[in-house]
Design a protein around this motif. Structure first.
Motif, mmCIF file in Angstrom:
data_model
loop_
_atom_site.group_PDB
_atom_site.id
_atom_site.type_symbol
_atom_site.label_atom_id
_atom_site.label_comp_id
_atom_site.label_asym_id
_atom_site.label_seq_id
_atom_site.Cartn_x
_atom_site.Cartn_y
_atom_site.Cartn_z
ATOM 1 N N VAL A 1 -5.925 -18.857 -24.029
ATOM 2 C CA VAL A 1 -5.893 -17.422 -24.330
ATOM 3 C C VAL A 1 -6.224 -17.193 -25.800
ATOM 4 N N ASN A 2 -5.589 -17.942 -26.686
ATOM 5 C CA ASN A 2 -5.824 -17.778 -28.120
ATOM 6 C C ASN A 2 -7.270 -18.078 -28.501
ATOM 7 N N THR A 3 -7.880 -19.060 -27.849
ATOM 8 C CA THR A 3 -9.270 -19.412 -28.137
ATOM 9 C C THR A 3 -10.205 -18.296 -27.707
ATOM 10 N N VAL A 4 -9.999 -17.756 -26.510
ATOM 11 C CA VAL A 4 -10.839 -16.648 -26.033
ATOM 12 C C VAL A 4 -10.662 -15.432 -26.942
ATOM 13 N N VAL A 5 -9.443 -15.116 -27.307
ATOM 14 C CA VAL A 5 -9.186 -13.959 -28.177
ATOM 15 C C VAL A 5 -9.840 -14.161 -29.542
ATOM 16 N N LEU A 6 -9.841 -15.368 -30.054
ATOM 17 C CA LEU A 6 -10.504 -15.659 -31.320
ATOM 18 C C LEU A 6 -12.009 -15.416 -31.215
ATOM 19 N N VAL A 7 -12.625 -15.854 -30.123
ATOM 20 C CA VAL A 7 -14.059 -15.622 -29.919
ATOM 21 C C VAL A 7 -14.350 -14.131 -29.777
ATOM 22 N N VAL A 8 -13.518 -13.413 -29.021
ATOM 23 C CA VAL A 8 -13.659 -11.956 -28.897
ATOM 24 C C VAL A 8 -13.602 -11.316 -30.282
ATOM 25 N N SER A 9 -12.607 -11.671 -31.050
ATOM 26 C CA SER A 9 -12.420 -11.097 -32.377
ATOM 27 C C SER A 9 -13.639 -11.345 -33.260
ATOM 28 N N GLU A 10 -14.142 -12.550 -33.233
ATOM 29 C CA GLU A 10 -15.283 -12.904 -34.074
ATOM 30 C C GLU A 10 -16.545 -12.158 -33.660
ATOM 31 N N LEU A 11 -16.838 -12.114 -32.355
ATOM 32 C CA LEU A 11 -18.059 -11.450 -31.897
ATOM 33 C C LEU A 11 -18.007 -9.942 -32.123
ATOM 34 N N VAL A 12 -16.864 -9.328 -31.855
ATOM 35 C CA VAL A 12 -16.729 -7.881 -32.082
ATOM 36 C C VAL A 12 -16.785 -7.579 -33.577
ATOM 37 N N THR A 13 -16.096 -8.369 -34.383
ATOM 38 C CA THR A 13 -16.118 -8.178 -35.839
ATOM 39 C C THR A 13 -17.544 -8.257 -36.363
ATOM 40 N N ASN A 14 -18.285 -9.271 -35.942
ATOM 41 C CA ASN A 14 -19.668 -9.420 -36.411
ATOM 42 C C ASN A 14 -20.531 -8.243 -35.986
#
Length: 129
Positions: free
Chosen positions: A40-53
């Motif tokens: 869960v934490n890994t997926v949320v980290l990827v979500v955060s990074e892609l949306v932030t970018n």
């Protein structure tokens, strides 16, 4: 197959990014069978990074779509810019930045970028369960 979509606006990017993370966490916690905390934490980290970018480099809005497959989770972020992400060498002595796309590519099993009919692009990352 479970799927959800959420529209993320850039008017106030910090709340939008936090909202995307919360939507992702809620979606992932509702899956059966459930994902482990690390996944869960890994997926949320990827979500955060892609949306932030998308919000930082493109502005406007982006669309986040999460799809649960039997063997993994697909994270897709669409934005209106045709410019594809690129690997950068992080400047370790000049603040933050430059780690995001490298990190996404290391965490995801597969990443790819496709052109969209509206002239934008969709970035997809597939993470194993």
């Amino acid at each position: 197959m479970d799927t959800t979509s959420v529209r993320v606006a850039a008017a106030s990017s910090t709340p939008a990014i936090a909202g995307a993370r919360e939507e992702a966490r809620s979606f992932l916690k509702a899956l059966a069978p459930p994902l482990g905390a690390e996944a869960v934490n890994t997926v949320v980290l990827v979500v955060s990074e892609l949306v932030t970018n998308a919000l930082r480099h493109v502005g406007g809005t982006c669309t986040l779509e999460l799809t649960a497959h039997t063997d993994g989770i697909e994270v897709a972020v669409h934005d209106p810019s045709p410019q594809t992400p690129r690997m950068r060498t992080p400047a370790l002595n000049h603040g933050t930045g430059g780690f995001g796309w490298l990190m996404v590519n290391r965490l995801a099993h597969i990443t790819h970028v496709t052109e969209a009919p509206d002239g934008g692009k969709t970035i997809r990352a597939f993470l194993p369960r």
